[in-house]
Design a protein around this motif. Structure first.
Motif, mmCIF file in Angstrom:
data_model
loop_
_atom_site.group_PDB
_atom_site.id
_atom_site.type_symbol
_atom_site.label_atom_id
_atom_site.label_comp_id
_atom_site.label_asym_id
_atom_site.label_seq_id
_atom_site.Cartn_x
_atom_site.Cartn_y
_atom_site.Cartn_z
ATOM 1 N N PHE A 162 60.081 42.670 -12.052
ATOM 2 C CA PHE A 162 60.694 43.649 -13.212
ATOM 3 C C PHE A 162 59.745 43.055 -14.253
ATOM 4 C CE2 PHE A 162 64.941 43.287 -11.156
ATOM 5 C CZ PHE A 162 64.724 44.323 -10.034
ATOM 6 N N ASN A 163 59.259 44.071 -15.131
ATOM 7 C CA ASN A 163 58.629 43.908 -16.335
ATOM 8 C C ASN A 163 59.798 43.474 -17.520
ATOM 9 O OD1 ASN A 163 56.256 44.852 -15.236
ATOM 10 N ND2 ASN A 163 56.768 46.928 -15.945
ATOM 11 N N ASN A 197 51.013 52.512 -10.599
ATOM 12 C CA ASN A 197 51.112 51.209 -11.389
ATOM 13 C C ASN A 197 51.458 51.260 -12.685
ATOM 14 O OD1 ASN A 197 51.176 48.482 -10.849
ATOM 15 N ND2 ASN A 197 49.250 48.203 -11.839
ATOM 16 N N GLU A 198 51.900 52.649 -13.154
ATOM 17 C CA GLU A 198 52.534 52.703 -14.462
ATOM 18 C C GLU A 198 53.926 52.281 -14.736
ATOM 19 O OE1 GLU A 198 50.899 54.519 -17.335
ATOM 20 O OE2 GLU A 198 49.140 54.677 -15.941
ATOM 21 N N PRO A 216 65.339 50.801 -5.898
ATOM 22 C CA PRO A 216 64.659 51.451 -4.751
ATOM 23 C C PRO A 216 63.552 50.608 -4.203
ATOM 24 C CG PRO A 216 65.133 53.057 -6.489
ATOM 25 C CD PRO A 216 65.283 51.534 -6.908
ATOM 26 N N GLN A 217 63.371 50.697 -2.789
ATOM 27 C CA GLN A 217 62.383 49.992 -2.212
ATOM 28 C C GLN A 217 60.805 50.679 -2.632
ATOM 29 O OE1 GLN A 217 63.237 49.930 2.130
ATOM 30 N NE2 GLN A 217 62.586 47.915 2.016
ATOM 31 N N LYS A 218 60.771 52.059 -2.653
ATOM 32 C CA LYS A 218 59.573 52.544 -3.111
ATOM 33 C C LYS A 218 59.994 53.266 -4.599
ATOM 34 C CE LYS A 218 56.230 55.968 -1.748
ATOM 35 N NZ LYS A 218 55.231 55.246 -2.559
ATOM 36 N N VAL A 258 60.050 48.622 -14.130
ATOM 37 C CA VAL A 258 59.047 48.437 -13.125
ATOM 38 C C VAL A 258 57.757 49.339 -13.180
ATOM 39 C CG1 VAL A 258 60.906 47.696 -11.593
ATOM 40 C CG2 VAL A 258 60.342 49.887 -11.484
ATOM 41 N N ASN A 259 56.809 48.574 -12.312
ATOM 42 C CA ASN A 259 55.553 49.539 -12.031
ATOM 43 C C ASN A 259 55.549 50.136 -10.939
ATOM 44 O OD1 ASN A 259 54.614 47.949 -14.096
ATOM 45 N ND2 ASN A 259 53.205 46.780 -13.013
#
Length: 177
Positions: free
Chosen positions: A38-39, A74-75, A127-129, A68-69
């Motif tokens: 987590f950012n 990756n944003e 979520p996983q994805k 998150v990214n």
């Protein structure tokens, strides 16, 4: 691992009945578990402990946001999370946390640390994805998406009915014709 003191609940002096605890979970909490997915995090956690003469019930409910990214671009984006967990705490000969829903504490214990349960509940709530919401609605503009668009196959191959003669010979073996 650092001990999260604020997540240690001393229950020996509590009267029977319900007791409420409120926590704000931020990134520092996850860093104490060496979890860096987590950012940032801002999650409100509400815990109700119901103490009876023989056991305790803990009801956890959490809701908030983790940054998150996106797995595709990756944003970074804000992912909302919410989760609930019920934990029964019983007393026995020795500590046992093998069951996800029942924690057994030794008879002499007078406090418990709930940080591990909070950590697992919140990490599993994401979520996983992880997909940026801007991908689905088309509002996200990013170099990664532009590149994916550029590299996407241009023509759609049609499933032509012509058979490859090499396969026809093999099919004869299968059907015996």
């Amino acid at each position: 691992m650092m001990k999260q003191k604020e997540f240690v609940i001393p229950f020996s002096g509590l009267k029977q009945g319900k007791h409420e605890y409120k926590f704000v979970i931020n990134n520092e909490f996850f860093e104490s578990f060496e979890y860096d997915e987590f950012n940032s995090a801002n999650i409100d956690l509400h815990v109700i402990l119901n103490k009876t003469s023989t056991m305790m019930e803990l009801d956890f409910s959490a809701s908030g946001v983790v940054n998150v990214n996106c797995d595709t671009t990756n944003e970074p984006y804000n992912q909302s999370v919410s989760s609930v967990l019920r934990l029964l705490v019983k007393f026995g000969e020795e500590f046992n946390n093998e069951d996800d829903e029942i924690l057994i504490l030794p008879h002499g214990d007078h406090q418990m640390n709930i940080a591990q349960y909070i950590y697992e509940m919140l990490v599993l709530a994401v979520p996983q994805k992880r997909v940026h919401p801007g991908i689905a609605d088309g509002t996200l503009k990013s170099e990664a998406l532009d590149k994916l668009e550029e590299l996407q196959p241009k023509e759609v191959r049609e499933n032509n009915e012509e058979n490859d003669p090499r396969w026809d010979e093999l099919k004869k073996l299968l059907t015996g014709k």
